[in-house]
Design a protein around this motif. Structure first.
Motif, short mmCIF file in Angstrom:
data_model
loop_
_atom_site.label_atom_id
_atom_site.label_comp_id
_atom_site.label_asym_id
_atom_site.label_seq_id
_atom_site.Cartn_x
_atom_site.Cartn_y
_atom_site.Cartn_z
N THR A 78 -9.07 -1.61 1.76
CA THR A 78 -10.37 -2.07 1.26
C THR A 78 -10.27 -3.44 0.60
N LEU A 79 -9.32 -3.61 -0.36
CA LEU A 79 -9.20 -4.88 -1.08
C LEU A 79 -7.94 -5.65 -0.70
N SER A 80 -6.91 -4.90 -0.26
CA SER A 80 -5.60 -5.51 -0.04
C SER A 80 -5.49 -6.08 1.37
N PRO A 81 -4.69 -7.17 1.52
CA PRO A 81 -4.41 -7.67 2.87
C PRO A 81 -3.44 -6.76 3.63
N VAL A 82 -2.82 -5.80 2.92
CA VAL A 82 -1.83 -4.92 3.55
C VAL A 82 -2.56 -3.73 4.17
N PRO A 83 -2.34 -3.43 5.45
CA PRO A 83 -3.02 -2.29 6.04
C PRO A 83 -2.49 -0.96 5.52
N ARG A 84 -3.29 0.09 5.70
CA ARG A 84 -2.86 1.43 5.30
C ARG A 84 -2.59 2.25 6.55
N LEU A 85 -1.85 3.36 6.39
CA LEU A 85 -1.59 4.23 7.54
C LEU A 85 -2.89 4.90 7.97
N ALA A 86 -3.14 4.92 9.26
CA ALA A 86 -4.35 5.58 9.76
C ALA A 86 -4.33 7.07 9.42
N GLY A 87 -3.15 7.67 9.40
CA GLY A 87 -3.06 9.11 9.16
C GLY A 87 -2.91 9.50 7.70
N ALA A 88 -3.13 8.57 6.76
CA ALA A 88 -2.93 8.90 5.34
C ALA A 88 -4.03 9.82 4.82
N LEU A 89 -3.64 10.79 3.99
CA LEU A 89 -4.64 11.61 3.30
C LEU A 89 -5.32 10.79 2.22
N ALA A 90 -4.56 9.87 1.65
CA ALA A 90 -5.07 8.97 0.61
C ALA A 90 -4.17 7.75 0.59
N HIS A 91 -4.66 6.65 0.00
CA HIS A 91 -3.76 5.51 -0.19
C HIS A 91 -4.14 4.77 -1.46
N TRP A 92 -3.14 4.09 -2.02
CA TRP A 92 -3.35 3.24 -3.20
C TRP A 92 -2.95 1.82 -2.83
N GLU A 93 -3.81 0.87 -3.21
CA GLU A 93 -3.52 -0.54 -2.93
C GLU A 93 -2.92 -1.17 -4.18
N LEU A 94 -1.73 -1.77 -4.03
CA LEU A 94 -0.95 -2.22 -5.18
C LEU A 94 -0.78 -3.74 -5.21
N ALA A 95 -0.72 -4.29 -6.42
CA ALA A 95 -0.36 -5.69 -6.62
C ALA A 95 0.78 -5.73 -7.63
N VAL A 96 1.87 -6.41 -7.29
CA VAL A 96 3.03 -6.48 -8.20
C VAL A 96 2.64 -7.33 -9.41
N GLU A 97 2.91 -6.77 -10.59
CA GLU A 97 2.54 -7.46 -11.82
C GLU A 97 3.79 -8.02 -12.51
N ARG A 98 4.91 -7.28 -12.35
CA ARG A 98 6.14 -7.65 -13.08
C ARG A 98 7.33 -7.19 -12.25
N THR A 99 8.36 -8.01 -12.19
CA THR A 99 9.59 -7.63 -11.49
C THR A 99 10.73 -7.59 -12.50
N VAL B 233 0.86 -1.18 0.00
CA VAL B 233 0.00 0.00 0.00
C VAL B 233 0.89 1.23 0.00
N LEU B 234 0.60 2.17 -0.91
CA LEU B 234 1.30 3.46 -0.91
C LEU B 234 0.43 4.43 -0.15
N ASN B 235 1.02 5.05 0.87
CA ASN B 235 0.27 5.99 1.71
C ASN B 235 0.78 7.40 1.46
N PHE B 236 -0.14 8.31 1.22
CA PHE B 236 0.24 9.71 0.99
C PHE B 236 -0.11 10.48 2.26
N THR B 237 0.95 11.01 2.88
CA THR B 237 0.74 11.67 4.17
C THR B 237 1.57 12.93 4.27
N GLU B 238 1.06 13.90 5.03
CA GLU B 238 1.84 15.10 5.32
C GLU B 238 2.38 15.03 6.73
N ASP B 239 2.28 13.86 7.37
CA ASP B 239 2.83 13.70 8.72
C ASP B 239 4.33 13.45 8.61
N ALA B 240 5.10 14.53 8.77
CA ALA B 240 6.56 14.45 8.61
C ALA B 240 7.18 13.52 9.64
#
Ligand SMILES: Cc1cc2nc3c(=O)[nH]c(=O)nc-3n(C[C@H](O)[C@H](O)[C@H](O)COP(=O)(O)O)c2cc1C
Length: 193
Positions: free
Chosen positions: A77-98, A51-58
């Motif tokens: 919402t969909l991911s097993p990975v939790p998000r930061l409680a203080g995030a302004l927004a978050h994106w839930e990611l699944a690795v497709e290619r390495t 999960v990528l969390n976008f936060t202004e909490d320095a």
């Protein structure tokens, strides 16, 4: 273009790992490039979700770099990975290619969900200074003490002029990390005599 976020990942045993990480977007995918070795890299190999969390909490940027990694999280919402409680927004990611690389493998990720929680209320120079300071701290082992001292002095101006309490605390953690580093701490002491 690279943006700085806080990534949450899961270890093989289910433990949550929180760390600042740069990301870029390419062809509607999010590209992550954790260094070898790092816990984030290990986790992405063990469980290819994040999960990528976008936060202004320095404090989270400075805290993760100074041993304070225990920040409140909430279920995603969909991911097993939790998000930061203080995030302004978050994106839930699944690795497709390495794409393997000896120093910096790339993980190209599909975005499963994008969720907004709170409004962005404007740039703050002290927050940006903490992010820059945290990057310096992550490179203390190979940067010159004189360079770190002079860049921290410059960043301090934005802290003095524009910080709130969270930014002051985050900055204090970074300054403490410099002072406690064997090479950089000795330099700072020498400079003040
Ligand atoms: C703003 C910021 C961006 C960072 N971006 C990256 C990155 O893209 N890749 C990386 O490996 N480490 C990055 N780091 C450093 C890691 O957060 C830090 O070295 C971490 O302790 C190592 O990762 P780990 O916690 O997964 O072991 C960044 C640090 C900061 C402060």
């Amino acid at each position: 273009m690279i943006r700085e976020a806080i990534i949450t990942t899961l270890a093989a045993d289910g433990r949550v790992h929180i760390t600042p990480l740069g990301y870029r977007e390419q062809d509607e995918r999010v590209v992550l490039a954790p260094f070898v070795p790092s816990t984030t890299l290990e986790n992405l190999r063990a469980r290819p979700v994040a999960v990528l969390n976008f936060t202004e909490d320095a404090r989270i940027f400075a805290g993760c770099l100074t041993g304070r990694r225990d920040w409140p999280v909430l279920p995603s919402t969909l991911s097993p990975v939790p998000r930061l409680a203080g995030a302004l927004a978050h994106w839930e990611l699944a690795v497709e290619r390495t794409i393997e690389h000896p120093e910096r493998p790339q993980f190209h990720c599909r975005v499963l969900a994008r969720v907004n929680h709170a409004a962005f209320t404007g740039f703050n120079r002290a927050q940006a200074a903490v992010v820059e300071g945290a990057i310096l701290i992550s490179r203390l082992d190979w940067l010159e003490p004189s360079q770190v001292a002079s860049e921290m002095r410059y960043l301090q101006i934005a802290i003095d002029k524009t910080a709130g309490e969270p930014e002051r605390l985050a900055w204090a953690w970074l300054m403490e990390a410099v002072a406690q580093h064997p090479r950089h701490g000795a330099h700072a002491q020498g400079a003040s005599v």
